[in-house]
Design a protein around this motif. Structure first.
Motif, PDB file in Angstrom:
ATOM      1  N   PRO A  94       0.725  -1.272   0.190  1.00 57.88           N
ATOM      2  CA  PRO A  94      -0.582  -0.088  -0.202  1.00 57.88           C
ATOM      3  C   PRO A  94       1.016   1.453   0.082  1.00 57.88           C
ATOM      4  N   GLY A  95       0.445   2.500  -0.673  1.00 56.38           N
ATOM      5  CA  GLY A  95       1.029   3.854  -0.601  1.00 56.38           C
ATOM      6  C   GLY A  95       1.404   4.186  -1.812  1.00 56.38           C
ATOM      7  N   PRO A  96       1.715   5.504  -1.994  1.00 55.47           N
ATOM      8  CA  PRO A  96       1.250   6.094  -3.132  1.00 55.47           C
ATOM      9  C   PRO A  96       2.686   5.733  -4.106  1.00 55.47           C
ATOM     10  N   ALA A  97       2.592   5.070  -5.952  1.00 50.59           N
ATOM     11  CA  ALA A  97       3.287   4.803  -6.497  1.00 50.59           C
ATOM     12  C   ALA A  97       4.954   4.730  -5.703  1.00 50.59           C
ATOM     13  N   LEU A  98       5.048   6.683  -6.235  1.00 49.12           N
ATOM     14  CA  LEU A  98       6.281   7.489  -6.091  1.00 49.12           C
ATOM     15  C   LEU A  98       6.766   6.677  -5.173  1.00 49.12           C
ATOM     16  N   ASP A  99       6.289   7.019  -3.542  1.00 53.98           N
ATOM     17  CA  ASP A  99       7.457   6.310  -2.373  1.00 53.98           C
ATOM     18  C   ASP A  99       7.660   5.334  -2.277  1.00 53.98           C
ATOM     19  N   VAL A 100       6.669   4.045  -2.922  1.00 56.34           N
ATOM     20  CA  VAL A 100       6.757   2.781  -2.867  1.00 56.34           C
ATOM     21  C   VAL A 100       8.315   2.305  -4.030  1.00 56.34           C
ATOM     22  N   LEU A 101       7.546   3.291  -5.169  1.00 53.67           N
ATOM     23  CA  LEU A 101       8.780   2.129  -5.966  1.00 53.67           C
ATOM     24  C   LEU A 101      10.053   2.575  -5.515  1.00 53.67           C
ATOM     25  N   PRO A 102      10.388   3.734  -5.162  1.00 44.96           N
ATOM     26  CA  PRO A 102      12.216   3.519  -4.846  1.00 44.96           C
ATOM     27  C   PRO A 102      12.714   2.737  -3.823  1.00 44.96           C
ATOM     28  N   ARG A 103      11.824   2.071  -3.845  1.00 43.91           N
ATOM     29  CA  ARG A 103      12.454   0.792  -2.231  1.00 43.91           C
ATOM     30  C   ARG A 103      12.219  -0.522  -2.976  1.00 43.91           C
ATOM     31  N   LEU A 104      11.326  -0.442  -3.628  1.00 47.54           N
ATOM     32  CA  LEU A 104      11.803  -1.910  -4.990  1.00 47.54           C
ATOM     33  C   LEU A 104      12.821  -1.903  -6.097  1.00 47.54           C
ATOM     34  N   ALA A 105      13.760  -3.675  -6.108  1.00 47.31           N
ATOM     35  CA  ALA A 105      15.073  -3.689  -6.342  1.00 47.31           C
ATOM     36  C   ALA A 105      15.612  -3.373  -7.876  1.00 47.31           C
ATOM     37  N   ASP A 106      16.327  -2.757  -7.947  1.00 46.59           N
ATOM     38  CA  ASP A 106      17.125  -2.293  -9.284  1.00 46.59           C
ATOM     39  C   ASP A 106      17.622  -3.527  -9.857  1.00 46.59           C
ATOM     40  N   SER A 107      16.617  -2.948 -11.539  1.00 44.78           N
ATOM     41  CA  SER A 107      16.899  -4.194 -12.299  1.00 44.78           C
ATOM     42  C   SER A 107      16.091  -5.894 -11.999  1.00 44.78           C
ATOM     43  N   GLY A 108      15.517  -5.680 -11.272  1.00 46.97           N
ATOM     44  CA  GLY A 108      14.367  -6.904 -10.293  1.00 46.97           C
ATOM     45  C   GLY A 108      13.082  -7.441 -11.298  1.00 46.97           C
ATOM     46  N   TYR A 109      12.857  -6.773 -11.985  1.00 48.13           N
ATOM     47  CA  TYR A 109      11.211  -6.862 -12.646  1.00 48.13           C
ATOM     48  C   TYR A 109      11.458  -7.367 -13.911  1.00 48.13           C
ATOM     49  N   ASP A 110      10.900  -8.203 -14.816  1.00 45.80           N
ATOM     50  CA  ASP A 110      11.121  -8.848 -16.022  1.00 45.80           C
ATOM     51  C   ASP A 110       9.965  -7.767 -16.763  1.00 45.80           C
ATOM     52  N   LEU A 111       8.652  -7.283 -16.192  1.00 50.67           N
ATOM     53  CA  LEU A 111       7.588  -6.637 -16.667  1.00 50.67           C
ATOM     54  C   LEU A 111       7.253  -5.477 -15.529  1.00 50.67           C
ATOM     55  N   VAL A 112       6.825  -4.622 -15.906  1.00 52.44           N
ATOM     56  CA  VAL A 112       6.168  -3.058 -15.217  1.00 52.44           C
ATOM     57  C   VAL A 112       5.031  -2.605 -15.585  1.00 52.44           C
ATOM     58  N   PHE A 113       3.811  -2.551 -15.414  1.00 52.26           N
ATOM     59  CA  PHE A 113       2.591  -2.279 -16.145  1.00 52.26           C
ATOM     60  C   PHE A 113       2.101  -0.963 -14.918  1.00 52.26           C
ATOM     61  N   CYS A 114       1.529  -0.088 -16.066  1.00 54.75           N
ATOM     62  CA  CYS A 114       1.465   1.497 -14.526  1.00 54.75           C
ATOM     63  C   CYS A 114      -0.121   1.323 -15.450  1.00 54.75           C
ATOM     64  N   ASP A 115      -0.612   1.979 -14.815  1.00 52.25           N
ATOM     65  CA  ASP A 115      -2.346   1.943 -14.536  1.00 52.25           C
ATOM     66  C   ASP A 115      -3.080   2.432 -13.351  1.00 52.25           C
ATOM     67  N   GLY A 116      -1.815   3.677 -12.604  1.00 49.98           N
ATOM     68  CA  GLY A 116      -1.713   4.671 -11.546  1.00 49.98           C
ATOM     69  C   GLY A 116      -2.171   5.467 -11.957  1.00 49.98           C
ATOM     70  N   ASP A 117      -2.176   7.143 -11.512  1.00 51.67           N
ATOM     71  CA  ASP A 117      -2.543   8.087 -11.671  1.00 51.67           C
ATOM     72  C   ASP A 117      -0.950   8.800 -12.848  1.00 51.67           C
ATOM     73  N   ARG A 118      -2.276   9.101 -14.259  1.00 54.33           N
ATOM     74  CA  ARG A 118      -2.006   9.743 -15.539  1.00 54.33           C
ATOM     75  C   ARG A 118      -1.014  10.452 -15.587  1.00 54.33           C
ATOM     76  N   GLN A 119      -0.872  11.651 -14.571  1.00 55.86           N
ATOM     77  CA  GLN A 119      -0.078  12.640 -14.325  1.00 55.86           C
ATOM     78  C   GLN A 119       1.488  12.263 -14.105  1.00 55.86           C
ATOM     79  N   GLU A 120       1.027  10.998 -12.841  1.00 57.72           N
ATOM     80  CA  GLU A 120       2.580  10.162 -12.962  1.00 57.72           C
ATOM     81  C   GLU A 120       3.072   9.353 -13.869  1.00 57.72           C
ATOM     82  N   TYR A 121       3.369   9.219 -15.196  1.00 57.54           N
ATOM     83  CA  TYR A 121       3.451   8.095 -15.680  1.00 57.54           C
ATOM     84  C   TYR A 121       4.649   8.805 -16.563  1.00 57.54           C
TER      85      TYR A 121
END
Length: 174
Positions: free
Chosen positions: A76-103
């Motif tokens: 839970p939490g705002p994407a721009l607060d959470v995403l920096p805590r996720l691992a660098d190069s750790g994902y195969d796919l990122v799907f964005c369907d959040g706030d379009r102002q933040e795309y």
């Protein structure tokens, strides 16, 4: 989410043999179910949403669709607060369907999160046809146009705009 967009997400997850997927905007879980169906059987979906009730609905939807509890991680939490805590190069796919102002900001974070050969997808880039309309547009549409231009001009990405649902902008990280 349209059935066509869901089918495209399933295909995209399968095409990158996704084991780790990050989803921005859990919603009621429809996109997550499509992603999980396309992922490897041992894959984990990390889904971010600032509305806890959305994540509760998605958790139930995933269970009803037959997915084990360990197939999804809810943050839970705002994407721009959470995403920096996720691992660098750790994902195969990122799907964005959040706030379009933040795309645009999601794109920067996605490039950090994705492994080479990983894929980023943005839902809703047609903005109900307004992205291609020549009249005055709200900030959201101007930001979507900027995103499409940035992705198209990037030397780091190979992109395509799929005409499914309300537009699915996809790009593979070189």
């Amino acid at each position: 989410m349209s059935p066509g967009t869901g089918a495209a997400l399933r295909l995209l997850a399968a095409s990158v043999d996704a084991k780790a997927v990050a989803e921005i905007g859990t919603g009621c879980g429809v996109s997550g179910i499509h992603l999980l169906h396309g992922m490897r059987p041992d894959g984990v979906l990390t889904t971010v949403d600032q509305e806890p009730e959305h994540q509760q609905s998605a958790r139930l939807a995933f269970r009803e669709a037959g997915f084990a509890g360990n197939r999804a991680r809810f943050i839970p939490g705002p994407a721009l607060d959470v995403l920096p805590r996720l691992a660098d190069s750790g994902y195969d796919l990122v799907f964005c369907d959040g706030d379009r102002q933040e795309y645009q900001d999601y794109l920067a974070e996605s490039l950090r999160l994705l492994r080479p050969g990983g894929l980023v997808a943005f839902e809703g880039v047609f903005a109900n046809g307004r992205t291609v309309d020549s009249g005055p547009q709200p900030t959201e549409v101007l930001r979507l146009r900027e995103l499409v231009r940035t992705v198209r001009e990037s030397q780091e990405l190979v992109s395509s705009l799929l005409p499914v649902g309300d537009g699915l902008l996809c790009a593979v990280k070189r």
